[in-house]
Structures are given as C-alpha cells and as structure tokens.
Design a protein around this motif. Structure first.
Motif, PDB file in Angstrom:
ATOM      1  N   SER A  14      21.694 -16.302  15.145  1.00  0.00           N
ATOM      2  CA  SER A  14      21.240 -15.004  15.615  1.00  0.00           C
ATOM      3  C   SER A  14      20.409 -14.309  14.548  1.00  0.00           C
ATOM      4  CB  SER A  14      22.461 -14.153  15.959  1.00  0.00           C
ATOM      5  OG  SER A  14      22.059 -12.908  16.449  1.00  0.00           O
ATOM      6  N   VAL A  15      19.527 -13.445  15.008  1.00  0.00           N
ATOM      7  CA  VAL A  15      18.690 -12.657  14.103  1.00  0.00           C
ATOM      8  C   VAL A  15      19.362 -11.308  13.892  1.00  0.00           C
ATOM      9  CG1 VAL A  15      16.446 -11.535  13.880  1.00  0.00           C
ATOM     10  CG2 VAL A  15      16.604 -13.818  14.888  1.00  0.00           C
ATOM     11  N   ALA A  16      19.447 -10.875  12.649  1.00  0.00           N
ATOM     12  CA  ALA A  16      20.060  -9.583  12.320  1.00  0.00           C
ATOM     13  C   ALA A  16      19.238  -8.440  12.904  1.00  0.00           C
ATOM     14  CB  ALA A  16      20.158  -9.422  10.806  1.00  0.00           C
ATOM     15  N   PRO A  17      19.896  -7.348  13.294  1.00  0.00           N
ATOM     16  CA  PRO A  17      19.165  -6.200  13.857  1.00  0.00           C
ATOM     17  C   PRO A  17      18.044  -5.699  12.947  1.00  0.00           C
ATOM     18  CG  PRO A  17      21.509  -5.923  14.217  1.00  0.00           C
ATOM     19  CD  PRO A  17      21.351  -7.132  13.326  1.00  0.00           C
ATOM     20  N   THR A  56      16.302  -7.385  10.783  1.00  0.00           N
ATOM     21  CA  THR A  56      15.216  -8.370  10.817  1.00  0.00           C
ATOM     22  C   THR A  56      14.446  -8.252  12.129  1.00  0.00           C
ATOM     23  OG1 THR A  56      16.503  -9.864   9.438  1.00  0.00           O
ATOM     24  CG2 THR A  56      14.654 -10.826  10.650  1.00  0.00           C
ATOM     25  N   ALA A  57      15.178  -8.086  13.231  1.00  0.00           N
ATOM     26  CA  ALA A  57      14.524  -7.914  14.535  1.00  0.00           C
ATOM     27  C   ALA A  57      13.650  -6.664  14.533  1.00  0.00           C
ATOM     28  CB  ALA A  57      15.571  -7.848  15.650  1.00  0.00           C
ATOM     29  N   ALA A  58      14.147  -5.585  13.933  1.00  0.00           N
ATOM     30  CA  ALA A  58      13.369  -4.340  13.871  1.00  0.00           C
ATOM     31  C   ALA A  58      12.083  -4.546  13.067  1.00  0.00           C
ATOM     32  CB  ALA A  58      14.214  -3.219  13.265  1.00  0.00           C
ATOM     33  N   LYS A  59      12.173  -5.255  11.940  1.00  0.00           N
ATOM     34  CA  LYS A  59      10.980  -5.555  11.136  1.00  0.00           C
ATOM     35  C   LYS A  59       9.992  -6.395  11.939  1.00  0.00           C
ATOM     36  CE  LYS A  59      13.390  -5.693   6.724  1.00  0.00           C
ATOM     37  NZ  LYS A  59      13.830  -6.582   5.640  1.00  0.00           N
ATOM     38  N   LEU A  60      10.517  -7.367  12.672  1.00  0.00           N
ATOM     39  CA  LEU A  60       9.665  -8.241  13.470  1.00  0.00           C
ATOM     40  C   LEU A  60       8.967  -7.460  14.580  1.00  0.00           C
ATOM     41  CD1 LEU A  60       8.654 -11.105  13.868  1.00  0.00           C
ATOM     42  CD2 LEU A  60      10.704 -11.579  15.208  1.00  0.00           C
ATOM     43  N   GLY A  90      16.612 -14.655  36.921  1.00  0.00           N
ATOM     44  CA  GLY A  90      17.937 -14.076  37.078  1.00  0.00           C
ATOM     45  C   GLY A  90      19.007 -14.713  36.221  1.00  0.00           C
ATOM     46  N   SER A  91      18.587 -15.516  35.258  1.00  0.00           N
ATOM     47  CA  SER A  91      19.546 -16.163  34.370  1.00  0.00           C
ATOM     48  C   SER A  91      20.124 -15.134  33.405  1.00  0.00           C
ATOM     49  CB  SER A  91      18.855 -17.276  33.573  1.00  0.00           C
ATOM     50  OG  SER A  91      19.720 -17.761  32.582  1.00  0.00           O
ATOM     51  N   THR A  92      21.393 -15.284  33.101  1.00  0.00           N
ATOM     52  CA  THR A  92      22.016 -14.394  32.118  1.00  0.00           C
ATOM     53  C   THR A  92      22.419 -15.150  30.860  1.00  0.00           C
ATOM     54  OG1 THR A  92      24.185 -14.746  33.139  1.00  0.00           O
ATOM     55  CG2 THR A  92      22.903 -12.831  33.880  1.00  0.00           C
ATOM     56  N   THR A  93      22.008 -16.426  30.765  1.00  0.00           N
ATOM     57  CA  THR A  93      22.418 -17.225  29.617  1.00  0.00           C
ATOM     58  C   THR A  93      21.508 -17.031  28.415  1.00  0.00           C
ATOM     59  OG1 THR A  93      21.142 -19.108  30.439  1.00  0.00           O
ATOM     60  CG2 THR A  93      23.475 -19.002  31.052  1.00  0.00           C
ATOM     61  N   THR A  94      20.281 -16.562  28.619  1.00  0.00           N
ATOM     62  CA  THR A  94      19.353 -16.373  27.518  1.00  0.00           C
ATOM     63  C   THR A  94      19.299 -14.897  27.184  1.00  0.00           C
ATOM     64  OG1 THR A  94      18.041 -18.193  28.378  1.00  0.00           O
ATOM     65  CG2 THR A  94      16.996 -16.765  26.758  1.00  0.00           C
ATOM     66  N   THR A  95      19.419 -14.581  25.878  1.00  0.00           N
ATOM     67  CA  THR A  95      19.332 -13.182  25.458  1.00  0.00           C
ATOM     68  C   THR A  95      18.091 -12.995  24.616  1.00  0.00           C
ATOM     69  OG1 THR A  95      20.663 -13.594  23.494  1.00  0.00           O
ATOM     70  CG2 THR A  95      21.827 -12.840  25.492  1.00  0.00           C
ATOM     71  N   THR A  96      17.624 -11.803  24.566  1.00  0.00           N
ATOM     72  CA  THR A  96      16.478 -11.495  23.725  1.00  0.00           C
ATOM     73  C   THR A  96      16.967 -10.838  22.455  1.00  0.00           C
ATOM     74  OG1 THR A  96      16.179  -9.291  24.648  1.00  0.00           O
ATOM     75  CG2 THR A  96      15.000 -11.106  25.736  1.00  0.00           C
TER      76      THR A  96
END
Length: 161
Positions: free
Chosen positions: A2-5, A7-11, A151-157
C-alpha cells in the motif's frame, strides 16, 4: 503493498502539477495551428484506428455532444471521415482521412521535437525510467477505473486508502 497517505498526497500534487505543465506546453505548441489542443487530442485517438464515436467519447472522457462538435470540426478541415457502422446503422465509425494521417504525423513530430528540446538536460535513462513509471501509473488508473465502472469492489484507489 500500500501507498502511505502522505506519499499519495505528494503524488496527487505532482500529477496536477504535471497536468498544468503539459497544458502550458500544449498551448504554446498549438499557437498558429488550425487545430487546438482539444482537437489534437481527438485526432490522436481517432488515429489509433477506426472506431465508433461513442467509444471515442468514453476513452476521451467527454460527452457525446462535445465529441460530435470536435469530429464535425475535424471533418470540416478534412482530417477525419465518418461512415455508418455496418453492424449498427444508427452508429457512426470515425477514421482519419489521408490528410488527417499527415496532420497527426506533423503534430506528433512537432511535439516530439519540442519535448526533446525541453529535456536537453535529461539522460536517455531518465526519459526511459519516466516513461515506464508514467505507463505503470496510467495502467493502474485505467485498471481501477474499469473495475469501478464494472461495479467491482475488489480494486481500491489510492484516494480510498
């Protein structure tokens, strides 16, 4: 993994900053041309092969009426041709004309030369590494978007984590 919050914010910030920079370069490149950045984008997607206008609108992330106006303008300039879809008479297939192929080649050659000039201080490895990373990012975003649309719920962003 997982990507840290943070890091995601910087990205997210870097992606928006890149979008702004690309828009600035595109605006400069479009000056004096008969096709602006939006029409050039449509031309590029049409150049990937004949397809239905509705499919192009989905891929471009625009409404059918917006795409229809762009296609009409490109058709008026002689860059695209439309024909009825033999599989569905209500639909139209859109493709590049011979002059559209030439126009797209000219646009892409100009963009390539511009980017080469802007990246004079980059090494070949820098450019190849960046291309791989951008490709990975784009593919991850497309995969997630397709899964969400289906409609898949297995992939998250990243934004959900």
């Amino acid at each position: 993994m997982s990507v840290a919050p943070s890091t995601a914010a910087k990205l997210v910030y870097q992606i928006f900053d890149l979008q702004r920079a690309v828009r600035c370069v595109a605006a400069i490149n479009s000056r004096g041309q008969d096709t602006g950045a939006a029409l050039q984008g449509v031309l590029r997607f049409v150049g990937e092969g004949e397809s239905r206008a509705t499919h192009l609108a989905e891929r471009l992330g625009v409404s059918a009426p917006v795409l229809s106006r762009h296609i009409a303008e490109l058709e008026e300039q002689g860059y695209v041709v439309r024909r009825p879809d033999p599989g569905d008479g209500r639909a139209q297939l859109v493709a590049l004309s011979a002059s559209g192929v030439e126009k797209l080649r000219s646009i892409e050659d100009h963009r390539t030369a511009t980017l080469q000039g802007l990246l004079e201080d980059w090494t070949e490895d820098d450019a190849e590494d960046t291309a791989r990373t951008l490709n990975k990012l784009a593919e991850s975003l497309r995969t997630t978007a397709r899964a969400k649309a289906a409609g898949s719920t297995t992939t998250t962003t990243v934004a959900e984590e």
